[in-house]
Design a protein around this motif. Structure first.
Motif, PDB file in Angstrom:
ATOM      1  N   THR A   8       0.841  -1.199   0.000  1.00  0.00           N
ATOM      2  CA  THR A   8       0.000   0.000   0.000  1.00  0.00           C
ATOM      3  C   THR A   8       0.868   1.238   0.000  1.00  0.00           C
ATOM      4  N   LYS A  61      -4.967   6.359  -1.097  1.00  0.00           N
ATOM      5  CA  LYS A  61      -4.224   5.114  -0.911  1.00  0.00           C
ATOM      6  C   LYS A  61      -4.296   4.275  -2.178  1.00  0.00           C
ATOM      7  N   MET A  82      -3.472   0.554  -3.278  1.00  0.00           N
ATOM      8  CA  MET A  82      -3.162  -0.779  -2.757  1.00  0.00           C
ATOM      9  C   MET A  82      -2.851  -1.697  -3.922  1.00  0.00           C
TER      10      MET A  82
END
Length: 318
Positions: free
Chosen positions: A117, A125, A127
């Motif tokens: 991440t 974010k 991931m």
């Protein structure tokens, strides 16, 4: 779609999301917005049509097949990677994207079976699943290029500076969203877990809301829209892979990426549709055994991995 139409569509999406929980004041403001410009009503009408196209629940899919629509092709279509993002930005004059002189791209890459991440400067974010390569920019946290693999984007929404994902000449624009993007060669798959995403905002401007999926290939002239259970989107983050009528070769690809399991599928089974759920936090041989049991196939050792083939009478599964 010109810049005025694009802005109207983005505003229509914002209104659509606000109206879901809005009171009388919100509806009054919405009515004033509709009356301010005929383009606003046109954009909202188009938005509701897009939503209706995706409204059929998953249980009705065998009766109501996925929607197939033509897709735009332009000069930038054959470009890939960071160059595509920069070319798209130049073509539409987006001031929020950095110029070639100010861009400071960097690569984040993962090995098969390894997830990572990355938190961007704006709080977004990214991931990354295994075997994934994403290009980001130190100078602008509002753009990402998915070159290969799979990633979930949990975006910090900013209506004035929308977040965009570029992949193989296609652009996706965030509208307050968590969405999964998968790039495998010429194939692109998008699934929206929360909020909404705009596919090709300056061309088709297809709105994808929660639970909507979009599939396409670079060598095809159409996109396929479908609807799935939003709870299963990006399940690889929780060691869970959900499949609904997916070719076994795709299942093998996803297991290689997510769990690092080396799988080969016999040509006779490669396009066989598979539906089921697999846990990737189990031992490799247990995952393979579950897959073959659900697929009605057998697995044999092949070097460090397995080969999945049709189950023949009298041949035990290994």
């Amino acid at each position: 779609m010109d810049s005025t139409g694009t802005l109207a569509m983005e505003q229509a999406v914002d209104w659509h999301l606000r109206l879901a929980d809005g009171g009388a004041d919100v509806w009054r403001s919405f009515a004033l917005w509709l009356e301010a410009d005929p383009a606003h009503a046109d954009a909202y009408d188009r938005l509701t049509i897009e939503e209706e196209a995706l409204a059929s629940p998953m249980i009705e899919l065998p009766v109501a097949p996925p929607v197939v629509r033509p897709v735009w092709r332009g000069k930038a279509w054959k470009m890939s990677g960071w160059a595509t993002g920069m070319a798209a930005a130049a073509a539409i004059g987006m001031a929020v994207l950095p110029t070639a002189q100010t861009a400071r791209p960097y690569v984040v890459e993962t090995a098969p079976g390894v997830q990572r991440t990355v938190t961007l400067a704006d709080g977004t974010k990214v991931m990354l699943n295994g075997a994934t390569r994403v290009v980001l920019d130190h100078a602008d946290p509002r753009i990402a290029t998915l070159e290969s693999g799979e990633a979930v984007f949990d975006v910090h929404h900013d209506a004035e500076h929308p977040f965009e994902v570029v992949s193989g000449g296609v652009r996706l624009r965030d509208i307050g969203t968590v969405f999964n993007v998968r790039r495998a060669g010429p194939a692109l798959d998008v699934a929206v877990a929360e909020g909404a995403v705009m596919f090709q905002p300056d061309h088709e401007a297809v709105l994808l809301k929660r639970g909507a999926t979009l599939s396409m290939r670079d060598d095809d002239d159409s996109i396929m829209l479908d609807k799935i259970d939003a709870e299963g989107i990006g399940g690889w983050r929780d060691n869970r892979l959900e499949f609904h009528a997916v070719p076994l070769r795709r299942v093998a690809e996803d297991l290689r990426r997510t769990a690092g399991i080396d799988l080969a599928v016999a040509p006779k089974l490669a396009d066989t549709a598979f539906t089921g759920s697999l846990r990737t936090d189990r031992p490799d041989d247990e995952v393979v055994a579950t897959l073959t049991a659900l697929a009605g196939a057998r697995a044999t050792r092949s070097g460090r991995g397995w080969t999945i083939a049709p189950r023949s009478a009298g041949v035990p599964q290994s």
